[in-house]
Each structure stands twice: as structure tokens, then as C-alpha cells.
Enzyme design. Structure first.
Site, PDB file in Angstrom:
ATOM      1  N   ASN A 106      38.422  51.040  39.367  1.00 31.80           N
ATOM      2  CA  ASN A 106      38.417  49.580  39.518  1.00 31.80           C
ATOM      3  C   ASN A 106      37.626  49.220  40.760  1.00 31.80           C
ATOM      4  O   ASN A 106      37.519  50.009  41.706  1.00 31.80           O
ATOM      5  CB  ASN A 106      39.854  49.067  39.665  1.00 31.80           C
ATOM      6  CG  ASN A 106      39.923  47.555  39.863  1.00 31.80           C
ATOM      7  OD1 ASN A 106      39.295  46.793  39.129  1.00 31.80           O
ATOM      8  ND2 ASN A 106      40.669  47.121  40.870  1.00 31.80           N
TER       9      ASN A 106
ATOM     10  N   HIS B 256      37.553  46.425  43.839  1.00 30.14           N
ATOM     11  CA  HIS B 256      38.461  45.469  44.462  1.00 30.14           C
ATOM     12  C   HIS B 256      37.771  44.893  45.690  1.00 30.14           C
ATOM     13  O   HIS B 256      37.219  45.658  46.503  1.00 30.14           O
ATOM     14  CB  HIS B 256      39.763  46.165  44.853  1.00 30.14           C
ATOM     15  CG  HIS B 256      40.767  45.272  45.492  1.00 30.14           C
ATOM     16  ND1 HIS B 256      41.506  44.349  44.775  1.00 30.14           N
ATOM     17  CD2 HIS B 256      41.149  45.126  46.788  1.00 30.14           C
ATOM     18  CE1 HIS B 256      42.295  43.690  45.605  1.00 30.14           C
ATOM     19  NE2 HIS B 256      42.103  44.136  46.833  1.00 30.14           N
TER      20      HIS B 256
ATOM     21  N   SER C 267      35.760  47.823  47.573  1.00 31.97           N
ATOM     22  CA  SER C 267      36.121  49.229  47.338  1.00 31.97           C
ATOM     23  C   SER C 267      36.143  49.543  45.849  1.00 31.97           C
ATOM     24  O   SER C 267      36.647  48.730  45.062  1.00 31.97           O
ATOM     25  CB  SER C 267      37.540  49.512  47.883  1.00 31.97           C
ATOM     26  OG  SER C 267      37.690  49.060  49.210  1.00 31.97           O
TER      27      SER C 267
ATOM     28  N   ASP D  51      46.047  48.368  42.889  1.00 29.86           N
ATOM     29  CA  ASP D  51      45.019  48.573  43.935  1.00 29.86           C
ATOM     30  C   ASP D  51      45.408  49.681  44.911  1.00 29.86           C
ATOM     31  O   ASP D  51      44.934  49.699  46.061  1.00 29.86           O
ATOM     32  CB  ASP D  51      44.781  47.265  44.712  1.00 29.86           C
ATOM     33  CG  ASP D  51      44.340  46.138  43.779  1.00 29.86           C
ATOM     34  OD1 ASP D  51      44.751  44.985  44.034  1.00 29.86           O
ATOM     35  OD2 ASP D  51      43.645  46.417  42.787  1.00 29.86           O
TER      36      ASP D  51
HETATM   37  C1  GRF Z   1      34.797  40.331  41.758  1.00 28.56           C
HETATM   38  O1  GRF Z   1      34.827  39.825  43.081  1.00 28.56           O
HETATM   39  C2  GRF Z   1      35.537  41.649  41.720  1.00 28.56           C
HETATM   40  O2  GRF Z   1      35.548  42.308  42.962  1.00 28.56           O
HETATM   41  C3  GRF Z   1      36.917  41.254  41.346  1.00 28.56           C
HETATM   42  O3  GRF Z   1      36.756  40.194  40.425  1.00 28.56           O
HETATM   43  C4  GRF Z   1      35.618  39.419  40.831  1.00 28.56           C
HETATM   44  C5  GRF Z   1      34.896  38.930  39.612  1.00 28.56           C
HETATM   45  O4  GRF Z   1      34.232  40.026  39.064  1.00 28.56           O
HETATM   46  N1  GRF Z   1      37.635  42.353  40.765  1.00 28.56           N
HETATM   47  P1  GRF Z   1      33.119  39.822  37.900  1.00 28.56           P
HETATM   48  O5  GRF Z   1      32.156  38.749  38.372  1.00 28.56           O
HETATM   49  O6  GRF Z   1      33.862  39.334  36.652  1.00 28.56           O
HETATM   50  O7  GRF Z   1      32.483  41.153  37.731  1.00 28.56           O
END
Ligand code: GRF
Length: 197
Positions: free
Chosen positions: A113, A115, A142, A151
């Protein structure tokens, strides 16, 4: 070109726009990339990332968590789709469902994942605001193994950025996102190579 049958069959789980998913699909188009993005699954049928994946030629399906009585039933449907597609590795990318220990145990060592914090700091939501409120001078993102603890899995790779005095959660998120899009493909390359060898 690494023959596609030698590549790690990877699925990306999303809930929204899929910017990290798009970065992974783009990275996997490289001749020497060790993973193939074979499938995108969203728990939200209206996620913009579904059409983005299809536009990039990747099979994308919605498994709407609202259609299931509980988390376990939803995850059973998720697992069935992943298994049918012969997926070896899962990348969660903006996937906003908390996974139960049943699912994380079943996919242990095969699910990662991204995060938006320097784990183990700021597990959970609103990471940018929490870092600013805490007076931190450094923030980051991360990629980590997914475990039963939200997480909480071991960190695979991180990128750090300074927090500016006038940063807001929005400006910090905006400055961090491009680095996420760099970090995730690098981390997936490492994990896919490790699984292959
Ligand atoms: C991102 O900031 C990611 O770190 C978090 O969700 C946000 C949206 O991600 N997990 P995305 O634009 O859908 O890839």
C-alpha cells in the site's frame, strides 16, 4: 523486453481518481519492468480511475462494497476476482476500505500500500493536517507491506519532503503527490523482483 509470462501479475485496488494506479500502469509499460498491471478493482463503481485504467488498456471492474452484507462477504468477492485473474500481488492505491485480518492474512507477503506519511508516523487519515499541526518540519509518503494493523506493515520505501511555514494540508498534499507517483513504481519494481527471485 521481459516476457510477460515472467512478470508478476499485479492487481491495483482503488476507490478514486487512480493517480497512483496510473503511475504504476505507465511504469509497467517499460521493457524491463518485472510486473504487469493485469487488473484494476474499485470498491466504488463511479471511481474515475476505472475509466482511466480502461483507457490505458487494463481490465477494470467495480466490486461495490455496498452490495455486500459485511466486510467478509465483500472481501470474498474481491478474493474470487483476484484468484480468477491469477493475481500474484496486490497494490492498494487510494483504496479506502479497511481490510480484515482474514484478507490480510490470506494475501500476506503479496499485498502492499502507499500511505501519505512517513510511517510509522500518522497511520490512518488526515496525515498532512496532523503533520502540520504537530509542527513537523519533514513529511513524506511510504510504500509498506499490508498487515492486519492499518498502515502498520513494514516500510518498503519512503520519500521525504520539507514542510514549509505557509503550508496547508492541501498545498502539502499537492507537493507530495508527484513524489508518490515516483515512489510507488520504484517500490513495486523492488517487490516484484523479490517475488520473482
Ligand atoms: C493518495 O494521496 C494516496 O497516498 C492515498 O490516497 C490518495 C489518493 O490516491 N492512499 P490516488 O490519487 O487515488 O492514487
Amino acid at each position: 523486453m521481459a516476457p510477460h509470462e515472467d512478470r508478476i501479475r499485479t492487481a491495483v485496488l482503488i476507490s478514486g481518481r487512480g493517480s497512483n494506479m496510473t503511475a504504476l500502469i505507465d511504469a509497467a509499460s517499460a521493457a524491463d519492468y518485472p510486473a504487469d498491471i493485469c487488473l484494476v478493482i474499485s470498491n466504488r463503481p463511479k471511481a474515475a480511475g476505472l475509466d482511466r485504467a480502461r483507457d490505458l488498456g487494463v481490465t477494470a471492474i467495480a466490486i461495490d462494497h455496498k452490495n455486500y452484507d459485511d466486510r467478509e462477504a465483500f472481501e470474498a468477492a474481491l478474493d474470487t476476482a483476484l484468484t480468477a485473474a491469477k493475481i500474484d500481488l496486490i497494490c492498494c492505491a487510494g483504496f479506502m476500505r479497511v481490510l480484515t485480518p482474514w484478507f490480510t492474512a490470506r494475501w500476506e507477503g503479496r499485498i502492499i500500500n502507499i500511505h501519505p506519511s512517513l510511517l510509522p508516523k500518522y497511520k490512518g487519515l488526515n496525515t498532512h493536517a496532523r503533520a502540520i499541526e504537530a509542527g513537523d518540519r519533514i513529511h513524506g509518503c511510504s510504500v509498506h507491506w499490508v498487515s492486519a494493523e492499518l498502515d502498520g506493515g513494514a516500510v518498503i520505501k519512503q520519500i521525504s519532503i520539507p514542510i514549509d511555514d505557509n503550508d496547508t494540508p492541501e498545498s502539502l498534499a499537492a507537493r507530495l503527490l508527484p513524489l508518490e507517483l515516483t515512489l510507488y513504481p520504484q517500490a513495486l519494481r523492488i517487490v516484484a523482483m523479490a517475488i520473482k527471485n
